[in-house]
Enzyme design. Structure first.
Site, mmCIF file in Angstrom:
data_model
loop_
_atom_site.group_PDB
_atom_site.id
_atom_site.type_symbol
_atom_site.label_atom_id
_atom_site.label_comp_id
_atom_site.label_asym_id
_atom_site.label_seq_id
_atom_site.Cartn_x
_atom_site.Cartn_y
_atom_site.Cartn_z
ATOM 1 N N ALA A 67 1.099 -1.087 0.024
ATOM 2 C CA ALA A 67 -0.177 0.218 -0.271
ATOM 3 C C ALA A 67 0.963 1.779 0.055
ATOM 4 O O ALA A 67 1.993 0.679 0.422
ATOM 5 C CB ALA A 67 -1.243 -0.035 1.245
ATOM 6 N N GLY A 112 0.574 -4.987 1.062
ATOM 7 C CA GLY A 112 -0.709 -5.584 -0.258
ATOM 8 C C GLY A 112 -0.596 -6.032 -1.425
ATOM 9 O O GLY A 112 -1.183 -6.379 -2.340
ATOM 10 N N GLU A 115 -0.480 -9.511 -0.484
ATOM 11 C CA GLU A 115 -2.164 -10.071 -0.275
ATOM 12 C C GLU A 115 -2.378 -10.094 -1.527
ATOM 13 O O GLU A 115 -3.492 -10.631 -1.442
ATOM 14 C CB GLU A 115 -2.616 -8.770 0.388
ATOM 15 C CG GLU A 115 -2.006 -8.795 2.312
ATOM 16 C CD GLU A 115 -2.356 -7.731 3.156
ATOM 17 O OE1 GLU A 115 -1.748 -6.717 2.316
ATOM 18 O OE2 GLU A 115 -2.816 -7.630 3.947
ATOM 19 N N GLU A 135 4.861 -4.512 7.503
ATOM 20 C CA GLU A 135 3.971 -4.280 7.770
ATOM 21 C C GLU A 135 4.010 -3.747 9.259
ATOM 22 O O GLU A 135 4.348 -2.864 9.974
ATOM 23 C CB GLU A 135 2.067 -4.274 7.826
ATOM 24 C CG GLU A 135 1.899 -4.424 6.055
ATOM 25 C CD GLU A 135 1.700 -5.684 5.579
ATOM 26 O OE1 GLU A 135 2.750 -6.135 6.083
ATOM 27 O OE2 GLU A 135 0.609 -5.870 4.562
HETATM 28 N N1 CO8 Z 1 4.826 3.375 -1.019
HETATM 29 C C1 CO8 Z 1 4.562 4.381 -0.771
HETATM 30 N N2 CO8 Z 1 5.386 4.588 -2.288
HETATM 31 C C2 CO8 Z 1 7.053 3.414 -2.196
HETATM 32 C C3 CO8 Z 1 6.537 2.127 -1.519
HETATM 33 C C4 CO8 Z 1 4.800 1.309 -1.008
HETATM 34 N N3 CO8 Z 1 4.795 0.928 -0.116
HETATM 35 N N4 CO8 Z 1 7.195 1.673 -1.869
HETATM 36 C C5 CO8 Z 1 8.524 2.364 -3.024
HETATM 37 N N5 CO8 Z 1 8.168 3.323 -2.843
HETATM 38 C C6 CO8 Z 1 8.511 4.380 -4.062
HETATM 39 C C7 CO8 Z 1 10.053 4.981 -2.380
HETATM 40 O O1 CO8 Z 1 9.226 5.878 -1.749
HETATM 41 C C8 CO8 Z 1 10.326 5.372 -3.931
HETATM 42 O O2 CO8 Z 1 9.644 6.626 -3.616
HETATM 43 P P1 CO8 Z 1 11.207 8.332 -4.411
HETATM 44 O O3 CO8 Z 1 11.689 7.531 -5.822
HETATM 45 O O4 CO8 Z 1 10.313 9.367 -4.775
HETATM 46 O O5 CO8 Z 1 11.618 7.872 -3.455
HETATM 47 C C9 CO8 Z 1 10.841 4.962 -4.764
HETATM 48 O O6 CO8 Z 1 9.412 3.864 -4.634
HETATM 49 C C10 CO8 Z 1 11.122 3.302 -5.274
HETATM 50 O O7 CO8 Z 1 11.940 2.907 -4.207
HETATM 51 P P2 CO8 Z 1 13.426 2.832 -3.237
HETATM 52 O O8 CO8 Z 1 13.765 3.581 -3.841
HETATM 53 O O9 CO8 Z 1 12.719 2.513 -1.598
HETATM 54 O O10 CO8 Z 1 13.150 1.201 -4.082
HETATM 55 P P3 CO8 Z 1 14.563 0.717 -3.388
HETATM 56 O O11 CO8 Z 1 15.373 -0.538 -4.532
HETATM 57 O O12 CO8 Z 1 15.818 1.029 -2.398
HETATM 58 O O13 CO8 Z 1 13.698 -0.261 -1.939
HETATM 59 C C11 CO8 Z 1 11.980 -1.903 -1.373
HETATM 60 C C12 CO8 Z 1 13.066 -0.763 -2.422
HETATM 61 C C13 CO8 Z 1 12.640 -2.824 -0.944
HETATM 62 C C14 CO8 Z 1 10.997 -2.174 -2.378
HETATM 63 C C15 CO8 Z 1 11.744 -0.654 -0.641
HETATM 64 O O14 CO8 Z 1 10.954 0.361 -1.543
HETATM 65 C C16 CO8 Z 1 10.035 -0.293 0.428
HETATM 66 O O15 CO8 Z 1 10.553 -1.230 1.456
HETATM 67 N N6 CO8 Z 1 9.416 -0.123 0.332
HETATM 68 C C17 CO8 Z 1 7.941 0.025 1.039
HETATM 69 C C18 CO8 Z 1 7.670 -1.459 1.247
HETATM 70 C C19 CO8 Z 1 6.142 -1.612 2.419
HETATM 71 O O16 CO8 Z 1 6.816 -1.219 3.034
HETATM 72 N N7 CO8 Z 1 5.408 -2.279 1.638
HETATM 73 C C20 CO8 Z 1 4.554 -2.389 2.199
HETATM 74 C C21 CO8 Z 1 3.886 -0.658 2.806
HETATM 75 S S1 CO8 Z 1 1.757 -0.912 3.806
HETATM 76 C C22 CO8 Z 1 0.909 -1.891 3.723
HETATM 77 O O17 CO8 Z 1 0.999 -2.748 2.034
HETATM 78 C C23 CO8 Z 1 -0.224 -2.935 4.039
HETATM 79 C C24 CO8 Z 1 -1.140 -3.350 3.881
HETATM 80 C C25 CO8 Z 1 -2.688 -2.854 4.278
HETATM 81 C C26 CO8 Z 1 -2.774 -1.388 4.812
HETATM 82 C C27 CO8 Z 1 -4.440 -1.384 5.477
HETATM 83 C C28 CO8 Z 1 -4.572 0.183 5.858
HETATM 84 C C29 CO8 Z 1 -5.919 0.267 5.641
#
Ligand code: CO8
Length: 261
Positions: A67, A112, A115, A135
């Site tokens: 998400a 997500g 999921e 998460e």
């Molecule tokens: N949300 C928003 N932006 C994201 C996300 C995300 N989940 N993942 C990556 N991005 C963005 C980064 O912020 C970055 O943006 P920018 O270039 O503007 O800085 C761009 O994508 C590229 O990402 P990275 O520079 O971080 O790329 P890396 O190769 O260094 O890392 C990863 C890749 C490991 C995938 C890393 O981006 C990461 O850890 N992302 C987050 C993963 C995460 O935690 N996902 C779970 C989110 S929570 C969720 O899904 C909950 C679902 C249920 C929610 C219920 C609530 C109602």
């Protein structure tokens, strides 16, 4: 199909491909994207040209990295519930589609995203894909069905390990625990999923739809009840033109021409 800001959609030879298209955010699911997925699926549900649906992510790096954290960061509980509802609506629609669905997991499949993949019928992953439910590291629990669908796929112990460590696992590890069906090289991913889709399409459409339905409904029932449900569905297939054609074609040593009736 309507125009969507965050989705791409194509159909060829009965195979629909729905691509989550926010590559700059690693295809993260914000509320607009989730609403668009729900709306696109309603269109796909009744689209007779789509016999199998493939869901994938844009680019080579991510299927869906979860998400959208930038949107969630400032949310209050009511907004969180609204987001969760959008996702549940989209994911339950995927499960209830008459068409078989295949997740083509082309990269990061986190939160997500995992999921979303788990609400599809079949998961095929690129060897470069990484899976996880991160998460708890963000101070929340999986909210799009992750505690439930993942547990049903891999069992309680593995689901608890994945969810409470938040650690990423490789595509090969995901296959070992039954979270994905097959792992192929990234450049072979779409060939592989298309191959599977084509095999499904060759079979009796009513039978395929019914098989998906019986497997899903039966999984929530006690075994004897599920078996008797299967028997009823099995008997009903003998009222279809597809059954007549399928068996006649076998006996006449020719390929069946199913009408889907
Ligand atoms: N949300 C928003 N932006 C994201 C996300 C995300 N989940 N993942 C990556 N991005 C963005 C980064 O912020 C970055 O943006 P920018 O270039 O503007 O800085 C761009 O994508 C590229 O990402 P990275 O520079 O971080 O790329 P890396 O190769 O260094 O890392 C990863 C890749 C490991 C995938 C890393 O981006 C990461 O850890 N992302 C987050 C993963 C995460 O935690 N996902 C779970 C989110 S929570 C969720 O899904 C909950 C679902 C249920 C929610 C219920 C609530 C109602």
């Amino acid at each position: 199909m309507k125009e969507y800001n965050n989705l791409l959609f194509t159909v060829e030879d009965g195979i629909g491909v729905l691509t989550i298209n926010r590559p700059k955010s690693l295809n993260a699911l914000n509320s607009e994207t989730l609403a668009e997925i729900g709306s696109a699926l309603s269109e796909i549900k009744t689209n007779k040209d789509v016999k199998v649906l493939i869901i994938t992510g844009s680019g080579q790096k991510a299927f869906v990295a979860g998400a959208d954290i930038s949107q969630m960061a400032a949310m209050n509980p009511i907004e969180a519930a609204e987001l969760s509802e959008l996702a549940h609506n989209a994911f339950q629609t995927i499960e209830s589609l008459p068409q078989m669905t295949i997740a083509a997991v082309n990269g990061y499949c986190l939160g997500g995203g995992f999921e979303l993949a788990n609400s599809c019928d079949i998961r095929i992953a690129a060897s470069t894909a990484k899976f996880g439910q991160p998460e708890v590291g963000l101070g929340i629990v999986p909210g799009f069905g992750g505690t439930q669908r993942l547990t049903r796929l891999v069992g309680r112990g593995k689901a608890k390990e994945i969810i409470t460590t938040g650690a990423q696992i490789t595509a090969t590890e995901a296959k070992e625990i039954g979270a994905v069906e097959e792992v192929v090289e990234l450049d072979q991913l779409m060939t592989k999923v298309n191959e599977i889709a084509s095999k499904i399409i060759k079979n009796g459409p009513v039978a395929v739809r019914m098989a998906k339905y019986v497997i899903d409904k039966g999984a929530d029932l006690e075994l004897n009840t599920a078996i008797s449900f299967e028997t009823q569905m099995w008997a009903q297939t003998f009222a279809t033109e597809d059954q007549k054609e399928g068996m006649a074609a076998f006996l006449e040593k020719r390929h069946a021409k199913f009408s889907g009736k």
